[in-house]
Design an enzyme around this catalytic site. Structure first.
Site, PDB file in Angstrom:
ATOM      1  N   VAL A 177      25.721  12.973   3.092  1.00  0.00           N
ATOM      2  CA  VAL A 177      26.376  14.185   2.597  1.00  0.00           C
ATOM      3  C   VAL A 177      25.296  15.096   2.031  1.00  0.00           C
ATOM      4  O   VAL A 177      24.496  14.677   1.184  1.00  0.00           O
ATOM      5  CB  VAL A 177      27.414  13.862   1.506  1.00  0.00           C
ATOM      6  CG1 VAL A 177      27.929  15.141   0.858  1.00  0.00           C
ATOM      7  CG2 VAL A 177      28.577  13.069   2.093  1.00  0.00           C
TER       8      VAL A 177
ATOM      9  N   ASP B 107      33.844  25.042  -2.659  1.00  0.00           N
ATOM     10  CA  ASP B 107      33.210  25.746  -3.768  1.00  0.00           C
ATOM     11  C   ASP B 107      32.870  24.713  -4.834  1.00  0.00           C
ATOM     12  O   ASP B 107      33.762  24.174  -5.502  1.00  0.00           O
ATOM     13  CB  ASP B 107      34.160  26.809  -4.324  1.00  0.00           C
ATOM     14  CG  ASP B 107      33.509  27.687  -5.389  1.00  0.00           C
ATOM     15  OD1 ASP B 107      32.455  27.292  -5.937  1.00  0.00           O
ATOM     16  OD2 ASP B 107      34.065  28.753  -5.695  1.00  0.00           O
TER      17      ASP B 107
ATOM     18  N   ASN C 276      21.790  19.491  -3.208  1.00  0.00           N
ATOM     19  CA  ASN C 276      20.857  20.596  -3.058  1.00  0.00           C
ATOM     20  C   ASN C 276      21.365  21.885  -3.682  1.00  0.00           C
ATOM     21  O   ASN C 276      20.606  22.808  -3.904  1.00  0.00           O
ATOM     22  CB  ASN C 276      20.570  20.825  -1.565  1.00  0.00           C
ATOM     23  CG  ASN C 276      19.618  21.966  -1.325  1.00  0.00           C
ATOM     24  OD1 ASN C 276      18.419  21.854  -1.552  1.00  0.00           O
ATOM     25  ND2 ASN C 276      20.141  23.101  -0.888  1.00  0.00           N
TER      26      ASN C 276
ATOM     27  N   TYR D 221      20.868  27.488 -17.249  1.00  0.00           N
ATOM     28  CA  TYR D 221      20.230  26.870 -16.078  1.00  0.00           C
ATOM     29  C   TYR D 221      19.284  25.751 -16.497  1.00  0.00           C
ATOM     30  O   TYR D 221      19.347  24.634 -15.964  1.00  0.00           O
ATOM     31  CB  TYR D 221      19.475  27.948 -15.303  1.00  0.00           C
ATOM     32  CG  TYR D 221      18.799  27.455 -14.051  1.00  0.00           C
ATOM     33  CD1 TYR D 221      19.544  26.965 -12.991  1.00  0.00           C
ATOM     34  CD2 TYR D 221      17.410  27.492 -13.930  1.00  0.00           C
ATOM     35  CE1 TYR D 221      18.928  26.518 -11.829  1.00  0.00           C
ATOM     36  CE2 TYR D 221      16.787  27.058 -12.769  1.00  0.00           C
ATOM     37  CZ  TYR D 221      17.548  26.564 -11.722  1.00  0.00           C
ATOM     38  OH  TYR D 221      16.930  26.126 -10.585  1.00  0.00           O
TER      39      TYR D 221
ATOM     40  N   LYS E 287      19.680  21.705 -15.702  1.00  0.00           N
ATOM     41  CA  LYS E 287      18.649  20.989 -14.956  1.00  0.00           C
ATOM     42  C   LYS E 287      18.026  19.866 -15.791  1.00  0.00           C
ATOM     43  O   LYS E 287      17.584  18.851 -15.254  1.00  0.00           O
ATOM     44  CB  LYS E 287      17.573  21.970 -14.484  1.00  0.00           C
ATOM     45  CG  LYS E 287      18.057  22.898 -13.377  1.00  0.00           C
ATOM     46  CD  LYS E 287      18.571  22.115 -12.187  1.00  0.00           C
ATOM     47  CE  LYS E 287      18.981  22.990 -11.033  1.00  0.00           C
ATOM     48  NZ  LYS E 287      19.446  22.197  -9.865  1.00  0.00           N
TER      49      LYS E 287
END
Length: 265
Positions: A12, A65, A90, A156, A160
């Site tokens: 996947v 989504d 990804n 962000y 991460k």
């Protein structure tokens, strides 16, 4: 085991419509592993799937989504009864380019939902059967922003950083079960999304950024050598990171040993 035995028969790839995700899918398929491609845009997915099928490898797509709470349910429906030996996360770029308080909060909620909750749920969904089969891989594409916050990157960087620590913990848990886990920490990378953001901000294109082809090739090669790979650096060098992957790995093993002595195996 070769690649297909270790990570097949299906992979996947979330965020497969362009850039590094597209290259991951093509290179995984080139190893003989069938692909389930996930992204919002149906057109690019269908085009890539047809390209992969032309090589003799099976491929299916699902328009999902990843910012929505039901994303993992929809991915699960697309996968069905197929045996997934590799999950590549990804999707995770920040197209906002904005200070935290200058953007509607929903933009940050969506980013956190995609980068944290959807990632967590997908790893749980696919990691469980991998552990039972004692083979497989979880590859989380990350960013150098994981090592610290800054202006324009509050949400962000935080998301991460979660992905980094999450991958380290999963690697510690699953390394004895034949399941590989890698946080692939990238610097500037030539993707359509990043090009669009630079153009919006009136910035010149970098001259030394990584190509999607190289990112996918190196990422798949480094997957058995987790939990971290910092782009463009050997694993014994800290470089632009606070510490080297080797140093972090030793720290993780130390924490893991303490955790096991506290909670048991």
């Amino acid at each position: 085991m070769d690649f297909a035995e270790r990570y097949g028969p299906w992979a996947v790839v979330a965020g497969a419509s362009e850039g590094t995700g597209r290259e991951f899918a093509k290179q995984i398929a080139a190893q003989g592993v069938s692909c389930i491609l996930i992204a919002r845009r149906e057109g690019p997915l269908a085009e890539l799937a047809e390209e992969i099928r032309q090589t003799g490898v099976d491929c299916v797509t699902a328009s999902v989504d990843l910012t929505k709470p039901d994303a993992v349910d929809r991915i699960s429906e697309a996968v069905g009864s197929r045996e997934v030996g590799l999950y590549v996360n990804n999707a995770g770029a920040d197209a906002n380019g904005s200070r935290f308080l200058d953007k509607d909060v929903q933009a940050w909620v969506d980013l956190a939902q995609r980068n944290v909750m959807t990632t967590l749920k997908c790893c749980h969904h696919f990691g469980g059967p991998m552990r039972q089969r004692q083979r497989g891989g979880l590859l989380l594409v990350n960013s150098g922003a994981c090592y610290g916050g800054g202006s324009f990157m509050a949400t962000y960087s935080a998301s991460k950083a979660f992905d980094l620590n999450f991958a380290e913990g999963l690697w510690a848990e699953l390394r004895g079960y034949g399941v590989d886990v890698l946080s692939l920490v990238l610097g500037q990378t030539d993707t359509p999304a990043y090009r669009a953001l630079l153009a919006e901000k009136g910035q010149a294109l970098p001259t030394n950024w990584a190509s999607p082809v190289d990112v996918a090739r190196v990422g798949l090669a480094q997957l058995p050598h987790g939990p971290i790979y910092n782009w463009g650096q050997t694993n014994d060098v800290a470089g632009w990171a606070p510490s080297s992957p080797d140093t972090r790995r030793a720290r993780i093993l130390m924490i893991d040993q303490h955790s096991r002595s506290t909670f048991g195996d």
